[in-house]
Design an enzyme around this catalytic site. Sequence first.
Site, short mmCIF file in Angstrom:
data_model
loop_
_atom_site.label_atom_id
_atom_site.label_comp_id
_atom_site.label_asym_id
_atom_site.label_seq_id
_atom_site.Cartn_x
_atom_site.Cartn_y
_atom_site.Cartn_z
N SER A 329 4.81 4.82 -21.01
CA SER A 329 5.01 4.38 -19.62
C SER A 329 6.43 3.91 -19.32
O SER A 329 6.73 3.57 -18.17
CB SER A 329 4.03 3.26 -19.29
OG SER A 329 2.70 3.74 -19.32
N ASP A 353 -7.51 3.89 -7.40
CA ASP A 353 -7.59 3.94 -8.86
C ASP A 353 -8.93 3.38 -9.33
O ASP A 353 -9.10 2.17 -9.48
CB ASP A 353 -6.45 3.14 -9.49
CG ASP A 353 -6.54 3.11 -11.02
OD1 ASP A 353 -7.33 3.88 -11.59
OD2 ASP A 353 -5.82 2.30 -11.64
N ASP A 368 -7.23 5.82 -17.01
CA ASP A 368 -6.21 4.77 -16.91
C ASP A 368 -6.38 3.83 -18.11
O ASP A 368 -7.47 3.72 -18.68
CB ASP A 368 -6.40 4.00 -15.61
CG ASP A 368 -5.19 3.16 -15.26
OD1 ASP A 368 -4.49 3.53 -14.31
OD2 ASP A 368 -4.94 2.14 -15.94
N HIS A 374 -7.22 -0.20 -11.05
CA HIS A 374 -6.36 -1.21 -10.45
C HIS A 374 -6.64 -1.43 -8.96
O HIS A 374 -5.90 -2.16 -8.30
CB HIS A 374 -4.89 -0.82 -10.61
CG HIS A 374 -4.43 -0.82 -12.05
ND1 HIS A 374 -4.62 0.25 -12.88
CD2 HIS A 374 -3.81 -1.77 -12.79
CE1 HIS A 374 -4.12 -0.02 -14.08
NE2 HIS A 374 -3.63 -1.24 -14.06
N CYS A 388 0.08 1.30 -13.66
CA CYS A 388 -1.09 2.06 -13.24
C CYS A 388 -0.90 3.55 -13.56
O CYS A 388 -0.03 4.21 -12.99
CB CYS A 388 -1.34 1.87 -11.75
SG CYS A 388 -2.66 2.89 -11.10
#
Length: 629
Positions: A329, A353, A368, A374, A388
């Site tokens: 990420s 999400d 996720d 989220h 996210c």
Amino acid sequence: MVEDLQLKDRHTEQRLFRHRMLVALAGVVALLCVLVARFYHLQVINYEDYRTQSDENRIQVRPVPPTRGLIYDRNGTMLADNRPSYTLSLVMERVSDLDATLELIGQLVQLDEGDVNKFRDRLERRRPFQPIPLRFRLSEEEIARISVNEFRLPGVSVEAELVRYYPLNKLFAHSVGYVGRINDRELANFTDEDVRRYRGTQSIGKVGLERSYEDVLLGEVGYENVETNARGRVLRVLERHDPEPGSELTLHLDARLQQVASDALGENRGAVVALDVKNGGVLAFVSKPSFDPNLFVTGISFKDYRALSDSLDVPLFNRALQGQYPPGSTLKPMMGLGALAAGVIDRETKVKDPGFYRLPNDKRLYRDWKRWGHGKEVDLIQALTESCDVYFYDTAHRWNIDGMHDIATSFGLGSRTGIDLPIERPGLFPSRAWKRGARGMPWFPGDSLNAVLGQGFVLATPLQLAVMTATIASRGTHFKPQVVMAVDGIEQPPEVLHHVEASEENWDLIFEGMESVVYDTKGTGKRAGKDLDFRVAGKSGTAQVVGIAQGEQYDSEALKERHRDHALFIAFAPVDDPQIAVAVLVENGETGGGVAAPVARELFADWISRPVEETARASAEKREEVVSG
């Protein structure tokens, strides 16, 4: 009686005597003529030839190796020095019985099988009358034993030479590197000019700056004419031409910051790279575990080398420069900027999400990291703050791999950074053409979803992540990372490789999101800014080491330690005027925010909080000590 007297003929005897005397005299004269002729031949006709041969036996031309250039950090701390060492050497033209000589030497000083084997290897590539080293770093007691038995050791000498020494030991092994003895492979690649330059020199740069700046550090060889006796001992120096010492290097690296980074990483395997945002200078460059470079200078023992090469932790591997890891990420800020610039998303773009993402007409669930998701309306700031995945899955689906590849390469991913260190690996950011060529398959939409999160085929070195972070911090100025600041006091100008174009609004949005990562209550990198009186912007990352089956959850306890996720964190500070950018990788550390972020925090605390006046004063004092010393 009368008859006997009548038989004697005095005149005949006298004539015979005179004849014999003349013959003898002629013989003597002839011999004298031959002697004079021979003398004339030696002393007149061939005088120059025999004088030259005599001088060659009496006078030798010996190379004088240059002093290798010293290496300092930015404040004048010595990183690579030259120290005297006493070496036991043999001149083979003076040794009558090599085996007997080696046996006698073995009775006087300690010789192991490795010393003798390396000595015999050197014999095969020696030059006439060149001293061949047998033992390095003799003690005073060993020198005394050799001196007392000098008359029994023709052709054997003890010579003082300068050898490389790294006073900070393991701390800079992967950046400064080390020198080692010239081996057969290197010698085979020597040109005639190389042979001349390395006369009298036994060592060459092997890794790190010692290798990449070899031509600068080496210097120019000198020579001296020396008179020797029949045993080859030097009686006097007749003529000397001094060598030119190698150039001095001053680095961007900071020894204190390097120590802070090493201490913060602790016993973990990993890497830390810190860059000066203003010019691309490398401020810290740590790869752990490390090793003692002094072991290699005069030839590492088989036992020591085996311990290093067989270690599961691979201390000889430069993780910062050669380690290629999924960046995870940590790519999200860069991908967010690229998507903003391409018009794929904007500040108002929101994504639902539920904890997973599904492509149209595809049953596979792209999950996720947060099992329940989220929320219903996740925007870019929240997507960066809480990392996210679904937001970026959706972005990748609406974008394309071509756009992602373009933004990644503009930040330096997928290619070597050009740093002035050798053996850098390029990492990988895939494209349609790459997958077709490497895998023989087309690009699938799911590949884009993996790539946007720094997974799948994507690989990056910690150095590349630091360059990416510094480029973000400078709002698009992509500097080539540089370790050397100055050569012989002449500063090396920074080099801008590229400028990433984006609007100020988009840069502000990325800065806001990365700052929120550290200071929002739900941010994944809160520990990076703990108790600091300036603001930090960052992004955490987690990279899978082994795949997790569809529908299964990551279970740390069920995995071997070396199969657990890698922890990553990138950050820069201060946010209002970025000075330093940091990339941290902790192998199998699992959580970037929990394990890697505190490492970055320690670097910021030391570098930003350090008064400029203190640094300048320390630099001046160190330089004065070096000059006076």
